[in-house]
Design an enzyme around this catalytic site. Structure first.
Site, short mmCIF file in Angstrom:
data_model
loop_
_atom_site.label_atom_id
_atom_site.label_comp_id
_atom_site.label_asym_id
_atom_site.label_seq_id
_atom_site.Cartn_x
_atom_site.Cartn_y
_atom_site.Cartn_z
N SER A 5 21.81 36.47 61.41
CA SER A 5 21.84 36.82 59.94
C SER A 5 23.19 36.64 59.51
O SER A 5 24.22 37.57 59.94
CB SER A 5 21.27 38.29 60.11
OG SER A 5 21.56 38.94 58.73
N HIS A 30 19.22 33.57 58.95
CA HIS A 30 18.51 34.65 58.22
C HIS A 30 19.50 34.97 57.24
O HIS A 30 20.60 35.20 57.15
CB HIS A 30 18.16 35.71 59.23
CG HIS A 30 17.23 36.85 58.71
ND1 HIS A 30 16.07 36.70 58.56
CD2 HIS A 30 18.02 37.81 58.27
CE1 HIS A 30 15.96 37.80 58.27
NE2 HIS A 30 16.80 38.51 58.01
N ASP A 32 20.03 37.81 53.92
CA ASP A 32 19.34 39.09 53.73
C ASP A 32 19.77 39.02 52.31
O ASP A 32 21.06 39.29 51.93
CB ASP A 32 20.06 40.20 54.72
CG ASP A 32 19.42 40.05 56.07
OD1 ASP A 32 18.13 40.30 55.93
OD2 ASP A 32 20.26 40.08 56.89
N MET A 34 19.69 41.69 49.02
CA MET A 34 19.38 43.34 48.74
C MET A 34 19.86 43.53 47.35
O MET A 34 20.95 42.78 46.88
CB MET A 34 20.35 43.97 49.63
CG MET A 34 20.24 43.81 51.12
SD MET A 34 21.15 44.87 52.14
CE MET A 34 20.86 44.25 53.74
N HIS A 63 15.23 36.68 53.64
CA HIS A 63 14.52 37.93 53.81
C HIS A 63 14.89 39.02 52.58
O HIS A 63 16.10 39.40 52.36
CB HIS A 63 14.90 38.76 54.99
CG HIS A 63 14.62 40.25 55.10
ND1 HIS A 63 15.28 41.22 56.03
CD2 HIS A 63 13.65 41.15 54.43
CE1 HIS A 63 14.74 42.46 56.14
NE2 HIS A 63 13.72 42.26 55.02
N MET A 65 15.07 42.08 50.11
CA MET A 65 14.75 43.53 50.21
C MET A 65 15.00 43.81 48.70
O MET A 65 15.97 44.37 48.40
CB MET A 65 15.86 44.06 51.19
CG MET A 65 15.43 43.94 52.74
SD MET A 65 16.92 43.82 53.46
CE MET A 65 17.51 42.34 53.59
N MET A 134 10.46 45.23 60.78
CA MET A 134 11.87 45.70 61.02
C MET A 134 12.04 46.81 62.10
O MET A 134 11.18 47.70 62.16
CB MET A 134 12.32 46.50 59.43
CG MET A 134 12.29 45.72 58.25
SD MET A 134 13.52 44.52 58.42
CE MET A 134 15.03 45.35 58.71
N GLY A 139 18.58 47.47 55.10
CA GLY A 139 19.84 47.75 54.07
C GLY A 139 21.03 47.49 54.50
O GLY A 139 21.95 47.33 53.94
N GLY A 141 23.50 46.05 58.33
CA GLY A 141 23.48 45.26 59.53
C GLY A 141 24.13 46.24 60.38
O GLY A 141 24.73 47.35 59.76
N GLY A 142 24.09 46.04 61.75
CA GLY A 142 24.74 47.02 62.66
C GLY A 142 24.28 48.39 63.01
O GLY A 142 24.94 49.11 63.48
N ASP A 172 13.62 42.23 63.29
CA ASP A 172 14.99 42.45 62.51
C ASP A 172 15.61 43.67 62.63
O ASP A 172 14.93 44.77 62.12
CB ASP A 172 14.59 41.99 61.00
CG ASP A 172 16.09 41.73 60.21
OD1 ASP A 172 17.18 41.80 60.96
OD2 ASP A 172 15.82 41.37 59.26
N GLY A 173 16.88 43.59 63.14
CA GLY A 173 17.64 45.04 63.24
C GLY A 173 17.98 45.50 64.75
O GLY A 173 17.05 45.82 65.38
N GLY A 174 19.10 45.58 65.01
CA GLY A 174 19.49 46.08 66.21
C GLY A 174 19.22 45.43 67.42
O GLY A 174 19.20 45.58 68.48
N GLY A 194 22.20 40.03 63.93
CA GLY A 194 23.45 39.88 62.93
C GLY A 194 24.59 40.04 63.80
O GLY A 194 25.60 39.15 64.15
N SER A 195 25.03 41.31 63.98
CA SER A 195 26.14 41.74 64.73
C SER A 195 26.20 41.31 65.95
O SER A 195 27.38 40.78 66.57
CB SER A 195 26.61 43.34 64.57
OG SER A 195 25.32 43.88 64.44
C1 DX5 Z 1 19.11 44.74 57.55
C2 DX5 Z 1 18.73 43.25 57.70
C3 DX5 Z 1 19.17 42.58 59.00
C4 DX5 Z 1 20.54 42.87 59.60
C5 DX5 Z 1 20.39 42.74 61.01
O1 DX5 Z 1 18.75 45.14 56.34
O2 DX5 Z 1 17.60 42.91 57.17
O3 DX5 Z 1 18.80 41.29 58.81
O4 DX5 Z 1 21.46 41.71 58.92
O5 DX5 Z 1 21.60 42.96 61.53
P1 DX5 Z 1 21.94 43.50 62.88
O6 DX5 Z 1 21.34 42.52 63.87
O7 DX5 Z 1 23.31 43.57 63.09
O8 DX5 Z 1 21.11 44.73 62.99
ZN ZN Z 2 16.83 40.82 57.49
#
Ligand code: DX5
Ligand code: ZN
Length: 213
Positions: A5, A30, A32, A34, A63, A65, A134, A139, A141-142, A172-174, A194-195
């Site tokens: 991401s 990916h 994101d 928002m 993606h 949002m 999700m 909303g 990352g991290g 997606d997420g964590g 992402g992170s």
């Molecule tokens: C959150 C995003 C994710 C985010 C994931 O709203 O949709 O794609 O970037 O980041 P990590 O992998 O750090 O949770």
């Molecule tokens: Zn995403």
């Protein structure tokens, strides 16, 4: 598959982030988006995405949002999207929006936040290329991975098999090196990270490890 991401990349040097992705084994990138309405945060929009699509040679997995995705999905395809996903809970009638994406030649994806019942996706499984579950609230990352994602993944995978489909499941997420093997074992096809990727000392090796998981 792994879709790093861009949200966790260094925004002052997106070109290097794209080059790292090009040199890596990542299948997708990916993106994101928002809007500060559907989610409290605002990330980036068309100009950034167009710049990224000039330098990144991997398919861009977008993606959204945002509220009113129907107003923007075609422009995201024009801006270089390979696939466009939006949140089921953000719209009243998803099918016409899926048609807009498909008619522009992009892959379709429907997404849900962790508080939306997975059963709501079932009527659309045959009409989309991918569903995105999700594993944090959209909303930021991290955030920390929500453990009951495995159970949801099992349910959705079983329903895809029951309907005889090949719809992909993206998480997606964590996502990290510890939960990735378990997510694949439970039927995930694509992991967004992402992170875990962009904050790693060696992002290219981390992408490889996430794939090997
Ligand atoms: C959150 C995003 C994710 C985010 C994931 O709203 O949709 O794609 O970037 O980041 P990590 O992998 O750090 O949770
Ligand atoms: Zn995403």
């Amino acid at each position: 598959m792994v879709s790093p991401s861009l949200l966790s990349a260094d925004f002052s040097d997106l070109r290097s982030a794209c080059e790292m992705i090009n040199n890596s084994t990542a299948q997708w990138l990916h993106i994101d988006v928002m809007d500060g309405q559907f989610v409290p945060n605002i990330s980036f929009g068309f100009p950034v995405m167009e710049a990224v699509s000039r330098y990144c040679h991997k398919p861009l997995d977008v993606h959204l949002m945002i509220v009113h995705p129907e107003k923007y999905v075609e422009r995201f395809v024009d801006a270089g999207a390979y696939s466009v996903g939006f949140h089921l809970e953000a719209v009243e009638y998803p099918r016409p929006i899926l048609d807009l994406i498909r008619n522009k030649g992009a892959k379709t994806c429907l997404t849900i936040n962790p508080d939306i019942e997975v059963e709501r996706l079932y009527p659309y499984l045959k009409d989309v290329d991918m569903v995105l579950l999700m594993s944090v609230f959209a909303g930021y990352g991290g955030q920390k991975f929500i453990e009951d994602t495995y159970e949801k993944l099992d349910k959705v995978k079983a329903e895809i098999v029951r309907q005889g489909l090949s719809t992909l499941i993206e998480i997606d997420g964590g996502v990290n090196l510890e939960n990735a093997p378990k997510l694949y074992a439970h039927g995930a096809d694509v992991l967004v990270a992402g992170s875990t990727v962009f904050k790693a000392k060696d992002p290219i090796e981390t992408i490889r490890l996430l794939q090997k998981s």
